[in-house]
Design an enzyme around this catalytic site. Structure first.
Site, PDB file in Angstrom:
ATOM      1  N   ILE A  66      50.476  48.691 105.255  1.00 31.62           N
ATOM      2  CA  ILE A  66      51.726  48.520 104.511  1.00 31.62           C
ATOM      3  C   ILE A  66      51.418  49.131 103.150  1.00 31.62           C
ATOM      4  O   ILE A  66      50.416  48.795 102.515  1.00 31.62           O
ATOM      5  CB  ILE A  66      52.180  47.041 104.426  1.00 31.62           C
ATOM      6  CG1 ILE A  66      53.478  46.913 103.615  1.00 31.62           C
ATOM      7  CG2 ILE A  66      51.110  46.115 103.870  1.00 31.62           C
ATOM      8  CD1 ILE A  66      54.132  45.520 103.660  1.00 31.62           C
ATOM      9  N   SER A  67      52.247  50.074 102.725  1.00 37.21           N
ATOM     10  CA  SER A  67      51.958  50.821 101.498  1.00 37.21           C
ATOM     11  C   SER A  67      51.949  49.925 100.263  1.00 37.21           C
ATOM     12  O   SER A  67      52.591  48.886 100.227  1.00 37.21           O
ATOM     13  CB  SER A  67      52.994  51.929 101.284  1.00 37.21           C
ATOM     14  OG  SER A  67      52.799  52.960 102.204  1.00 37.21           O
ATOM     15  N   GLN A  68      51.232  50.390  99.252  1.00 40.86           N
ATOM     16  CA  GLN A  68      51.216  49.746  97.942  1.00 40.86           C
ATOM     17  C   GLN A  68      52.658  49.750  97.391  1.00 40.86           C
ATOM     18  O   GLN A  68      53.346  50.766  97.482  1.00 40.86           O
ATOM     19  CB  GLN A  68      50.300  50.584  97.053  1.00 40.86           C
ATOM     20  CG  GLN A  68      50.146  50.105  95.641  1.00 40.86           C
ATOM     21  CD  GLN A  68      49.313  51.071  94.816  1.00 40.86           C
ATOM     22  OE1 GLN A  68      48.821  52.077  95.323  1.00 40.86           O
ATOM     23  NE2 GLN A  68      49.156  50.775  93.553  1.00 40.86           N
TER      24      GLN A  68
END
Length: 218
Positions: A66-68
């Site tokens: 899950i992206s930053q």
């Protein structure tokens, strides 16, 4: 069992997260509001719940992350989403980025390469009441039969800009994509001025999981 509770603590943590990404330079109020609205901890295993509002990427299985939040905000801001925009997202992943686009009023078409992740995220977002158009397949080729798109967002690092994606972009449309090697990529925004004229802008470096597929990494 899906236990979704959004407590005062979670809401407070989201407010703090918004402050952090604002400090890092995100200015688009609609993007900040979407991040403040969407409970990111819903997208985490309950064991990792306490990390949901750190400005970091986290693994979600199948070799994906899950992206930053800052990265999500940065890419979304570059796209300049307007309500009603038809957006193609390459790499559904956890569904968090797609949900942010949905909150901004976009019509989101999202494609995922990993079958397990595709099935899980489709089921999960539908339960949350977030209705995107889901596709399973090679995102590097886009979705030709649903084209053209106003905006295209690639959430994985590509070795080059896939030509298929540029072809599926409306005139005046924007493609945001990280391009580089497997370790780091430069964020690019390509604006399609005419059928043959593309304006390319370069932004800072990021590190994404690789874009897999016929026009990505094999």
């Amino acid at each position: 069992m899906l236990k979704l509770e959004d407590s005062y603590r979670h809401k407070g943590q989201r407010k703090e997260l918004v402050k952090v990404i604002k400090k890092k330079g995100i200015k688009d109020e609609a993007v900040l509001e979407a991040i403040n609205t969407l409970p990111r901890h819903f997208f985490f295993d309950s064991a990792l719940d306490s990390h949901a509002y750190e400005d970091k990427a986290f693994p979600i299985g199948e070799g994906q992350t899950i992206s930053q939040p800052y990265t999500v905000a940065f890419q979304t801001e570059l796209l300049q989403i307007k309500p009603g925009d038809k957006v193609l997202e390459i790499g559904t992943g956890s569904g968090y980025q797609g949900a942010i686009l949905h909150l901004l009023g976009a019509e989101v078409h999202t494609i995922e390469y990993q079958k397990k992740l595709f099935d899980r995220t489709k089921k999960f977002l539908t339960k949350l009441g977030i209705h995107l158009h889901f596709y399973f397949g090679d995102g590097s080729q886009g979705i030709p039969d649903k084209a053209p798109f106003d905006k295209i967002l690639v959430t994985a690092g590509a070795p080059v800009v896939p030509q298929s994606l540029l072809q599926q972009l409306n005139i005046g449309g924007k493609l945001v994509i990280p391009v580089g090697d497997r370790k780091t990529q430069k964020m690019l925004r390509l604006t399609k001025k005419t059928g043959t004229k593309i304006i390319q802008e370069e932004f800072e470096d990021f590190a994404f999981v690789p874009l897999l597929g016929s026009e990505g990494w094999r």
